[in-house]
Design a protein around this motif. Structure first.
Motif, short mmCIF file in Angstrom:
data_model
loop_
_atom_site.label_atom_id
_atom_site.label_comp_id
_atom_site.label_asym_id
_atom_site.label_seq_id
_atom_site.Cartn_x
_atom_site.Cartn_y
_atom_site.Cartn_z
N PRO A 120 -10.43 10.39 20.33
CA PRO A 120 -10.70 10.23 18.88
C PRO A 120 -11.63 9.07 18.57
CG PRO A 120 -8.37 10.65 19.24
CD PRO A 120 -8.97 10.45 20.61
N SER A 121 -11.55 7.98 19.37
CA SER A 121 -12.38 6.81 19.07
C SER A 121 -13.85 7.05 19.34
CB SER A 121 -11.89 5.61 19.90
OG SER A 121 -12.01 5.89 21.29
N SER A 122 -14.14 8.12 20.09
CA SER A 122 -15.53 8.39 20.42
C SER A 122 -16.20 9.29 19.38
CB SER A 122 -15.63 9.05 21.80
OG SER A 122 -15.00 10.34 21.77
N LEU A 123 -15.42 9.77 18.41
CA LEU A 123 -15.98 10.66 17.40
C LEU A 123 -16.89 9.88 16.44
CD1 LEU A 123 -12.81 12.77 16.50
CD2 LEU A 123 -14.73 13.43 17.95
N PRO A 124 -17.97 10.51 15.92
CA PRO A 124 -18.85 9.85 14.93
C PRO A 124 -18.09 9.50 13.66
CG PRO A 124 -19.90 11.81 15.86
CD PRO A 124 -18.47 11.83 16.33
N SER A 125 -18.71 8.60 12.88
CA SER A 125 -18.03 8.11 11.67
C SER A 125 -17.80 9.21 10.67
CB SER A 125 -18.87 6.99 11.03
OG SER A 125 -20.16 7.49 10.68
N LYS A 126 -18.65 10.24 10.64
CA LYS A 126 -18.46 11.29 9.65
C LYS A 126 -17.24 12.14 9.95
CE LYS A 126 -21.75 14.41 11.91
NZ LYS A 126 -23.04 15.11 11.74
N TYR A 127 -16.62 11.99 11.13
CA TYR A 127 -15.39 12.72 11.47
C TYR A 127 -14.17 11.83 11.27
CZ TYR A 127 -18.18 16.45 13.55
OH TYR A 127 -19.04 17.49 13.73
N CYS A 128 -14.23 10.95 10.25
CA CYS A 128 -13.11 10.04 10.02
C CYS A 128 -11.83 10.81 9.71
CB CYS A 128 -13.45 9.05 8.91
SG CYS A 128 -13.85 9.85 7.34
N LYS A 129 -11.92 11.92 8.98
CA LYS A 129 -10.73 12.72 8.68
C LYS A 129 -10.17 13.36 9.94
CE LYS A 129 -9.73 12.73 4.23
NZ LYS A 129 -8.37 12.47 3.75
N LEU A 130 -11.07 13.84 10.79
CA LEU A 130 -10.63 14.46 12.06
C LEU A 130 -9.95 13.42 12.93
CD1 LEU A 130 -10.49 16.89 13.92
CD2 LEU A 130 -12.79 16.32 14.74
N LYS A 131 -10.50 12.21 12.94
CA LYS A 131 -9.86 11.13 13.69
C LYS A 131 -8.44 10.92 13.20
CE LYS A 131 -13.99 8.31 14.64
NZ LYS A 131 -14.60 7.00 14.45
N LYS A 132 -8.31 10.89 11.86
CA LYS A 132 -7.00 10.64 11.28
C LYS A 132 -6.04 11.79 11.62
CE LYS A 132 -4.72 9.57 6.91
NZ LYS A 132 -4.89 9.34 5.46
N LYS A 174 -4.72 30.30 6.79
CA LYS A 174 -4.81 29.09 7.61
C LYS A 174 -6.18 29.01 8.23
CE LYS A 174 0.12 28.78 8.70
NZ LYS A 174 0.38 27.55 7.98
N VAL A 175 -6.48 27.83 8.74
CA VAL A 175 -7.77 27.60 9.41
C VAL A 175 -7.49 27.00 10.77
CG1 VAL A 175 -10.02 26.49 9.29
CG2 VAL A 175 -8.89 27.20 7.19
N ILE A 176 -8.04 27.70 11.80
CA ILE A 176 -7.85 27.22 13.18
C ILE A 176 -9.17 26.61 13.64
CG2 ILE A 176 -7.33 27.89 15.56
CD1 ILE A 176 -5.70 30.21 14.43
N PHE A 177 -9.08 25.33 14.08
CA PHE A 177 -10.26 24.66 14.61
C PHE A 177 -10.13 24.56 16.13
CE2 PHE A 177 -10.22 23.21 10.22
CZ PHE A 177 -11.55 23.35 9.87
N VAL A 178 -11.12 25.13 16.79
CA VAL A 178 -11.17 25.06 18.25
C VAL A 178 -12.03 23.85 18.59
CG1 VAL A 178 -11.80 26.23 20.37
CG2 VAL A 178 -10.95 27.56 18.44
N LEU A 179 -11.34 22.77 18.99
CA LEU A 179 -12.02 21.49 19.19
C LEU A 179 -12.49 21.31 20.61
CD1 LEU A 179 -9.61 19.14 17.16
CD2 LEU A 179 -11.63 20.37 16.36
N SER A 180 -13.75 20.91 20.71
CA SER A 180 -14.34 20.59 22.00
C SER A 180 -15.52 19.66 21.74
CB SER A 180 -14.80 21.87 22.71
OG SER A 180 -15.87 22.46 21.97
N ARG A 181 -16.13 19.24 22.83
CA ARG A 181 -17.29 18.38 22.63
C ARG A 181 -18.42 19.14 21.93
NH1 ARG A 181 -15.35 16.77 27.58
NH2 ARG A 181 -16.63 18.34 28.68
#
Length: 855
Positions: A766-778, A722-729
């Motif tokens: 999520p709406s503040s994320l850049p366009s290249k993070y479209c998958k992350l937004k989803k 598995k892959v764990i993503f630690v999300l922050s700014r």
């Protein structure tokens, strides 16, 4: 036999106007007759009628044609309903009687033809009321005399009269007295083939411009003396004798043409009959001293005279001066040299010899024709060796010849013709039509006289190689119907005087754009095989003013449309056969469409507009593409994909070398360097330092030194369950974190995203994320994620949830050390006891961990 007076017999059908077959004037074809010309004409010809169907004809008729039927009688009622009648044709029936009042109600009748019927009397009484009669044909009937009654003197408007028949045995002096005050244009008389008598003075009272005799004087040759004497007081334009001697050749010594010298006439015609040398000599000797300037012998049976003696002193016919001499359809070509010499041609201006089929042209004949200006030897089956004799010396021959007609023969060699004609220094017009000329083999070395201006050679077989054998001095050139498929352009550059060029009916497949003809004014190209024509086709013809180019298999294209429109608009060149002869042949949807009705779209034809639209469309597509790339960060994805491919390629090479392993880690931890402390102090101790520890991979500790960073990332993600993503700014701003996220997404392609665990260390919109993070937004919008609680009392529950998502690990020790682990660690595989995923949102009490889930 049916007598045809060649000179003045007018085709009766031409009097009907317009043509009965013309659809524009047709009214009805019902009943026995065709009604046409808006109800003014009736065509009843050849309908096998035995009576006049007057009840079925409109009363407005002005002309009726009842010829070639089986009428027997003309009654008083037959034409009484046609007061406007002007033309009545009754020839070639079997009429034996015409009622006295048959034409009483037809006072306007001008033309009456009762030729070749069975009348036993001249119908004087029926004709009495026809005071407007101008043309009356009533010969070839069965009456036995040609005497006209006094009532004919009232026909003062009469211009054409033919009478007589095969039973009229002779003429009497008073037969034509009623005509003495009538000025005729044409008079023709037919008598028996066995003329029994001719009273002197019988024709004295006839005043006419054209006189025709159809009578044989075999038994009465001296009658010709009296006939010619009777005509001496008239000025006549033409005299014709038909069958002068029908059955025998004249063998007498008396000159029966002696009175010909007193005749004032322009033309003398002998039609049919038998002539020998003696009779022809008598006629020609007397013609030498008459004002007659045109002589025609046609359909003559000519024979040598057994008693004719050539004294060797030369020809007696030396002063025959004629404007025209026509020798047509003579049975024996010896007529050309009837006295064994050609001297009688010396002073002829226009000599026509047709259908005589002579088989040789002696050398002296050319020298004798010194006065000939027009020589017509067409229709004689002449071959090259007959016309041109290489042993003859033609120098100085035909010094006055201007026109030479050799059409409709069997000539094949332009080279031989030029060798003959180059000596005719004044020749201007040459007609070679309907021969077999034009082969490359027979057109090699040609030298023409420099005065030829008209060269007529239609209906031959010209190859392009034959062009260099054509005279270049011509202003008129006709090569129509010559089976040509291409042109020799060098000839037209040399023919600088060429003004009229006819190339109709050939097989020319294309019009060359470099066709130069500086003086050309009229060009005929109709009936060829080319389908394309453009403005460039005639740009080197500055004087061109008329063009005939119809009946070709045109390809309806923009180029053709532009040519037609420009030609019509400018008006410099007149398309003489436009528009009826111009149709589309290709493409198939436009087959047989008039080119005048072919209008292609402007976009299809305007190349400038096409370029503008193409450039604008391309620019818009590029702009949209650039905009899409900018919005969805396409370059970054392209670069990342390329790096994945490179890494997989390198891994593939290593696998080939035998370095293959299973999952080495329970999870790969992706985090920003700014979050490293939280990972080391919180995440790792809670997952690795317990009774059943998890095997975790972090870049600081587990990446292989010396390898590419990208390779380390991809290889360790691939080696982790598995892959764990630690999300922050800080994660969002990290380039390497972005790569790790993308690679994890690529690994999960085609699967569910259950192998990806999102840990939100700090709140992210999520709406503040850049366009290249479209998958992350989803993923943030659709996938359950864990959120790190700030309250200490809620943190144990967070760890419990994370362990639940990771599953309970069971480890099996393997015998080999892993080069991927730390130096003190041994390689092992991870076997996971999967815990069912919870699809519903996790709920906690007040102050607990909140994990939002949206669909």
């Amino acid at each position: 036999s049916v007598w045809l007076f060649v000179l003045f017999w007018t085709a009766v059908s031409s009097q009907f106007s317009p043509d009965p077959s013309s659809p524009s004037t047709f009214i009805s074809d019902e009943g026995p007759c065709r009604i046409y010309n808006f109800g003014l004409s009736a065509d009843c010809q050849g309908r096998q009628l035995d009576f006049v169907p007057w009840r079925q004809l409109p009363v407005t008729l002005e002309s009726i044609d009842l010829s070639y039927n089986g009428l027997y009688v003309i009654s008083a009622a037959d034409f009484q309903n046609f007061p406007q009648l002007r033309i009545l044709l009754l020839q070639f029936n079997n009429i034996t009687h015409i009622a006295n009042e048959a034409f009483k109600n037809n006072p306007l009748l001008e033309h009456l033809n009762i030729f070749n019927n069975s009348l036993h009397e001249i119908p004087a009484s029926p004709l009495t009321s026809l005071l407007n009669l101008k043309e009356l044909f009533m010969s070839n009937n069965l009456y036995r005399h040609a005497t006209l009654v006094d009532s004919f003197s009232k026909l003062v408007r009469l211009k054409v009269l033919s009478l007589g028949g095969p039973l009229v045995m002779g003429l009497k002096k008073n037969d034509f007295q009623p005509l003495k005050n009538i000025q005729l244009q044409t008079f023709a008389i037919k008598c028996s083939s066995n003329l029994s008598y001719y009273e002197p003075g019988s024709l004295e009272v006839i005043h006419t411009k054209q006189m025709g005799f159809d009578m044989a004087i075999d038994q009465r040759p001296n009658a010709l003396h009296h006939m010619l004497r009777d005509l001496a007081n008239n000025t006549i334009s033409a005299i014709q004798f038909r069958n002068l001697f029908e059955f025998t050749y004249y063998m007498g010594d008396e000159d029966i043409f002696v009175n010909l010298k007193d005749i004032i006439a322009s033309q003398l015609i002998f039609h049919r009959g038998k002539f020998n040398e003696n009779l022809l000599k008598m006629a020609l000797l007397n013609l030498q001293v008459t004002p007659i300037k045109r002589l025609r012998l046609q359909y003559i049976d000519f024979a040598r005279s057994p008693t004719f003696v050539d004294s060797g002193a030369g020809s007696s016919i030396t002063e025959l001066s004629l404007d025209n001499l026509d020798l047509w359809y003579i049975s024996n070509p010896d007529v050309l040299r009837f006295d064994w010499r050609f001297t009688w041609f010396k002073r002829i201006k226009q000599l026509s010899i047709q259908y005589v089929y002579f088989s040789s042209v002696p050398c002296d004949s050319w020298a004798e024709m010194e006065g000939v200006e027009l020589l017509d030897v067409s229709n004689n089956r002449l071959s090259d060796d007959v016309l041109y004799n290489k042993r003859c010396n033609y120098k100085g021959s035909m010094p006055n010849l201007l026109t030479f007609n050799l059409s409709t023969n069997e000539l094949t060699s332009l080279e031989d013709l030029s060798s003959l004609i180059k000596q005719f220094r004044k020749l201007q017009v040459l007609d070679l039509s309907n021969n077999k000329l034009g082969s490359a083999k027979e057109s090699r070395h040609c030298v023409w006289t420099q005065n030829i201006t008209r060269f007529i050679a239609h209906h031959n077989y010209f190859s392009s190689e034959a062009f260099h054998c054509l005279p270049t001095t011509v202003s008129y050139l006709d090569l129509s119907d010559c089976n040509m498929d291409q042109l020799d352009l060098t000839y037209f550059k040399k023919a600088t005087n060429l003004k009229i060029l006819l190339l109709s009916g050939n097989k020319i497949k294309f019009i060359p754009s470099k066709w130069e003809s500086p003086s050309l004014q009229f060009l005929a190209l109709d009936g060829n095989s080319f389908g394309l024509i453009s403005k460039a086709s005639f740009q080197h013809m500055p004087q061109l003013s008329r063009l005939r180019a119809g009946n070709n298999p045109y390809h309806c294209t923009c180029e053709l449309h532009a040519f037609v429109q420009d030609t019509i608009a400018i008006g410099k060149v007149n398309l003489t056969d436009w528009p009826l002869n111009y149709r589309c042949y290709h493409p198939e949807p436009f087959l047989n469409t008039f080119i005048s009705k072919y209008f292609p779209g402007k976009v299809a034809c305007d190349i400038r507009l096409v370029i503008i639209i193409s450039v604008a469309t391309t620019a818009i597509v590029i702009l949209i593409f650039v905009l899409i790339c900018y919005i969805f960060d396409l370059p970054w994805y392209t670069k990342a994909t390329y790096q994945i491919i490179q890494a997989k390629y390198r891994a593939h090479k290593e696998n080939l070398a035998g370095d293959v392993g299973n999952f080495n880690y329970h999870a790969f931890i992706s985090y920003s360097h700014s979050d490293a402390d939280w990972v080391r102090d919180q995440l790792l101790p809670c997952l690795e330092n317990n009774k059943n520890p998890y095997r975790l991979c972090i870049h600081e500790r587990d990446f292989m030194p010396g390898k590419w960073i990208i390779d380390n990332i991809i290889e360790n993600i691939e080696s982790s369950r598995k892959v764990i993503f630690v999300l922050s700014r800080h994660f969002v701003n990290s380039e390497w974190c972005n790569y790790e996220l993308y690679f994890a997404q690529q690994r999960a392609m085609g699967k569910t995203f259950s192998d990806v665990i999102l840990v939100v260390k700090e709140p992210i919109d999520p709406s503040s994320l850049p366009s290249k993070y479209c998958k992350l937004k989803k993923m943030l919008s659709t996938k359950t994620y864990l959120e790190w609680p700030q309250q200490v009392n809620q943190q144990p529950f967070f760890w419990a949830q994370l362990r639940s998502v990771l599953g309970k690990p069971t480890m099996t020790r393997e015998g080999t050390n892993s080069i991927r682990s730390r130096n003190t660690s041994e390689r092992f595989s991870v076997v996971e006891e999967r815990i069912p995923e919870v699809n519903k949102p996790l709920e906690v009490g007040s102050g607990g961990l909140v994990v939002p889930i949206s669909s």
